[in-house]
Design an enzyme around this catalytic site. Structure first.
Site, PDB file in Angstrom:
ATOM      1  CE  LYS A   1      -4.698   0.416   0.275  1.00 14.14           C
ATOM      2  NZ  LYS A   1      -5.350   0.376  -0.850  1.00 14.14           N
TER       3      LYS A   1
ATOM      4  N   GLY B   1     -21.761   5.018   3.011  1.00 16.61           N
ATOM      5  CA  GLY B   1     -20.519   5.490   2.116  1.00 16.61           C
ATOM      6  C   GLY B   1     -21.648   5.042   0.278  1.00 16.61           C
TER       7      GLY B   1
ATOM      8  N   GLY C   1     -19.604   5.946  -2.799  1.00 20.78           N
ATOM      9  CA  GLY C   1     -18.822   5.967  -3.255  1.00 20.78           C
ATOM     10  C   GLY C   1     -18.832   5.485  -4.228  1.00 20.78           C
TER      11      GLY C   1
ATOM     12  CB  VAL D   1     -17.068  -0.234  -3.135  1.00 17.55           C
ATOM     13  CG1 VAL D   1     -17.660  -1.501  -2.960  1.00 17.55           C
ATOM     14  CG2 VAL D   1     -15.786   0.225  -4.214  1.00 17.55           C
TER      15      VAL D   1
HETATM   16  P1  NAI Z   1     -14.827   6.533  -2.023  1.00 16.93           P
HETATM   17  O1  NAI Z   1     -13.655   7.252  -2.153  1.00 16.93           O
HETATM   18  O2  NAI Z   1     -15.811   6.459  -3.851  1.00 16.93           O
HETATM   19  O3  NAI Z   1     -15.730   6.634  -1.752  1.00 16.93           O
HETATM   20  C1  NAI Z   1     -16.572   6.387   0.098  1.00 16.93           C
HETATM   21  C2  NAI Z   1     -17.191   7.077   0.526  1.00 16.93           C
HETATM   22  O4  NAI Z   1     -17.112   7.050   2.024  1.00 16.93           O
HETATM   23  C3  NAI Z   1     -17.372   8.708  -0.029  1.00 16.93           C
HETATM   24  O5  NAI Z   1     -18.351   9.252  -0.631  1.00 16.93           O
HETATM   25  C4  NAI Z   1     -16.733   9.768   1.220  1.00 16.93           C
HETATM   26  O6  NAI Z   1     -17.782  10.672   1.371  1.00 16.93           O
HETATM   27  C5  NAI Z   1     -18.120   8.531   2.549  1.00 16.93           C
HETATM   28  N1  NAI Z   1     -18.019   8.630   3.521  1.00 16.93           N
HETATM   29  C6  NAI Z   1     -16.621   8.381   4.585  1.00 16.93           C
HETATM   30  N2  NAI Z   1     -16.450   8.505   5.539  1.00 16.93           N
HETATM   31  C7  NAI Z   1     -18.284   8.782   5.466  1.00 16.93           C
HETATM   32  C8  NAI Z   1     -18.510   8.508   6.729  1.00 16.93           C
HETATM   33  N3  NAI Z   1     -18.277   8.278   8.265  1.00 16.93           N
HETATM   34  N4  NAI Z   1     -19.763   8.500   6.780  1.00 16.93           N
HETATM   35  C9  NAI Z   1     -20.586   8.315   5.678  1.00 16.93           C
HETATM   36  N5  NAI Z   1     -20.285   8.254   4.445  1.00 16.93           N
HETATM   37  C10 NAI Z   1     -18.474   8.130   4.133  1.00 16.93           C
HETATM   38  O7  NAI Z   1     -14.404   5.269  -2.140  1.00 16.93           O
HETATM   39  P2  NAI Z   1     -14.368   3.742  -2.460  1.00 16.93           P
HETATM   40  O8  NAI Z   1     -13.733   3.265  -4.348  1.00 16.93           O
HETATM   41  O9  NAI Z   1     -15.600   3.684  -3.366  1.00 16.93           O
HETATM   42  O10 NAI Z   1     -14.265   2.376  -1.706  1.00 16.93           O
HETATM   43  C11 NAI Z   1     -14.797   2.530  -0.113  1.00 16.93           C
HETATM   44  C12 NAI Z   1     -14.145   1.704   0.474  1.00 16.93           C
HETATM   45  O11 NAI Z   1     -13.405   0.076   0.077  1.00 16.93           O
HETATM   46  C13 NAI Z   1     -12.528   1.789   0.941  1.00 16.93           C
HETATM   47  O12 NAI Z   1     -12.658   2.161   2.172  1.00 16.93           O
HETATM   48  C14 NAI Z   1     -12.282   1.480   0.109  1.00 16.93           C
HETATM   49  O13 NAI Z   1     -10.446   1.107   0.795  1.00 16.93           O
HETATM   50  C15 NAI Z   1     -12.633  -0.191   0.588  1.00 16.93           C
HETATM   51  N6  NAI Z   1     -12.174  -0.754  -1.788  1.00 16.93           N
HETATM   52  C16 NAI Z   1     -12.730  -0.410  -2.549  1.00 16.93           C
HETATM   53  C17 NAI Z   1     -11.918  -0.662  -2.992  1.00 16.93           C
HETATM   54  C18 NAI Z   1     -12.418  -0.316  -5.158  1.00 16.93           C
HETATM   55  O14 NAI Z   1     -12.188  -0.167  -6.005  1.00 16.93           O
HETATM   56  N7  NAI Z   1     -12.454   1.180  -5.406  1.00 16.93           N
HETATM   57  C19 NAI Z   1     -11.506  -2.078  -3.727  1.00 16.93           C
HETATM   58  C20 NAI Z   1     -11.663  -2.810  -2.368  1.00 16.93           C
HETATM   59  C21 NAI Z   1     -11.578  -2.688  -1.376  1.00 16.93           C
END
Ligand code: NAI
Length: 361
Positions: free
Chosen positions: A82, A179, A181, A183
């Protein structure tokens, strides 16, 4: 208390941790390579406003180790790493990513970088300007990674429901996502398509507004999602959210989501088990992007989203059944299985301490 880096590396079995600093761009960060005994170490680049260096380093180590566990559980010939970047206002982000690329290039392919929180397609293109060892977000790359993760999480939720109830029965289910985002949105879309009811909390108002317009997701006030009565709570934001206090608030039967390192500590997997809440281990259910990226890198082909979902669903179903047969929690079973497999790789791989050959001094 500050982290003792060498002790932490020894305890967690790390190969190398590199502190990154670039005078020109202002880059400050860490790259943790947990294991490359099987093949290249894969891991995304996380850019986050860490409060302290210590916090960034801890996050780096936890995330890198989890990547190795993901490889072990998914049966991939690769290891985990990482890279974390300390973000701050005014940072020249493009220059920072170019400097990161130069550092990655110097490692000659031992580390393969990909996306993570704070690093999406445009940032990856800046990294690609200075190294070959990064996921290509374009047509020459593995394809959409977050979609692969969302499909894997969806399949893992299905496997968890079948494990408890013998069927998914989506229209009868309520799933609460933390969240929205990349995913979280992909997961919500899949659940709504099957007729499930979806509630979600998101702290970014722009993302909330976009989701309100385009779908039937019920928006919950942030921080109330833990108390929401539901079949499945799906953490898809940041890690460390299930700890002594938050666990007692859960009103779900299953915890299964995309976020890395959902449990604050390993003991919280046991707490969930004691409370009768089924926990789908994060590093088993969220491996979709890693599976897609690794297969593309090692075999030069794009794995379909459907096949990735089927693979992760089957892995999870097997893991839950094995844990039940062994009368241990799924969290404990998954960690033990991953550690057994990693120990086997390391026993087969040449020792890091072995002499490298007569020409190397
Ligand atoms: P992202 O950054 O697109 O989405 C995360 C979302 O969570 C953001 O919209 C943010 O505003 C929101 N957020 C943060 N803290 C929050 C809270 N306390 N309450 C509500 N919403 C909150 O990230 P993504 O790519 O969707 O990843 C999400 C998680 O999945 C992360 O932990 C990441 O490490 C993990 N992950 C992602 C992968 C991927 O392919 N993108 C692969 C494996 C794990």
């Amino acid at each position: 208390m500050g982290i003792h880096i060498l002790d932490a590396m020894a305890r967690e079995g790390f190969e190398e941790v590199i502190a990154l600093h670039d005078r020109d761009s202002g880059l400050r960060g860490f790259l943790g390579i947990h294991d490359s005994s099987q093949g290249p170490a894969f891991g995304g680049i996380r850019r986050w406003s860490y409060l302290t260096e210590d916090q960034a380093l801890r996050d780096c180590l936890r995330l890198a180790r989890a990547m190795t566990y993901k490889c072990a559980i998914a049966g991939l010939e690769a290891g985990g790493a990482k890279l974390v970047v300390l973000d701050r206002p005014g940072l020249d982000v493009e220059a920072v990513y170019r400097a990161i690329g130069a550092s990655i290039e110097r490692l000659g392919g031992r580390y393969q970088a990909g996306p993570d929180v704070g690093t999406q397609d445009s940032e990856l293109e800046w990294v690609a300007a200075t190294t070959r060892h990064v996921t290509d977000p374009g047509p020459g790359g593995p394809g959409m990674l977050a979609e692969a993760t969302a499909e894997g999480v969806f399949a893992g939720i299905g496997a968890s429901l079948r494990f408890l109830d013998g069927e998914e029965d989506w229209p009868r289910r309520r799933i609460v996502i933390q969240g929205l985002g990349e995913v979280g949105r992909g997961l919500a879309r899949r659940l709504l398509e099957r007729g499930a009811r979806v509630g979600a909390a998101e702290i970014d108002p722009d993302r909330v507004a976009a989701v309100r317009v385009e779908s039937d997701v019920e928006i919950l006030d942030p921080a109330t999602e833990l108390d929401a009565r539901c079949d499945v709570f799906a953490p898809c934001a940041l890690g460390g959210i299930l700890h002594d206090l938050s666990i007692t608030r859960l009103r779900c039967r299953i915890v299964a989501g995309g976020a890395n390192n959902v449990l604050a500590r390993a003991v919280h997997g046991e707490r969930l088990h004691q409370l009768g809440i089924l926990y789908a281990p994060d590093f088993a259910i969220n491996a979709g992007a890693l599976v897609r990226g690794t297969i593309h890198h090692l075999e030069g082909r794009r794995e379909s989203i459907e096949r990735i979902g089927a693979r992760i669903g089957a892995t999870l179903a097997d893991l839950l059944a094995q844990a039940r047969a062994a009368e241990v929690s799924p969290a404990r079973y998954a960690v033990d299985l991953a550690e057994d497999r990693i120990a086997q790789w390391r026993a087969r791989a040449p020792s890091q301490d072995a002499p490298l050959g007569p020409t190397v001094r």
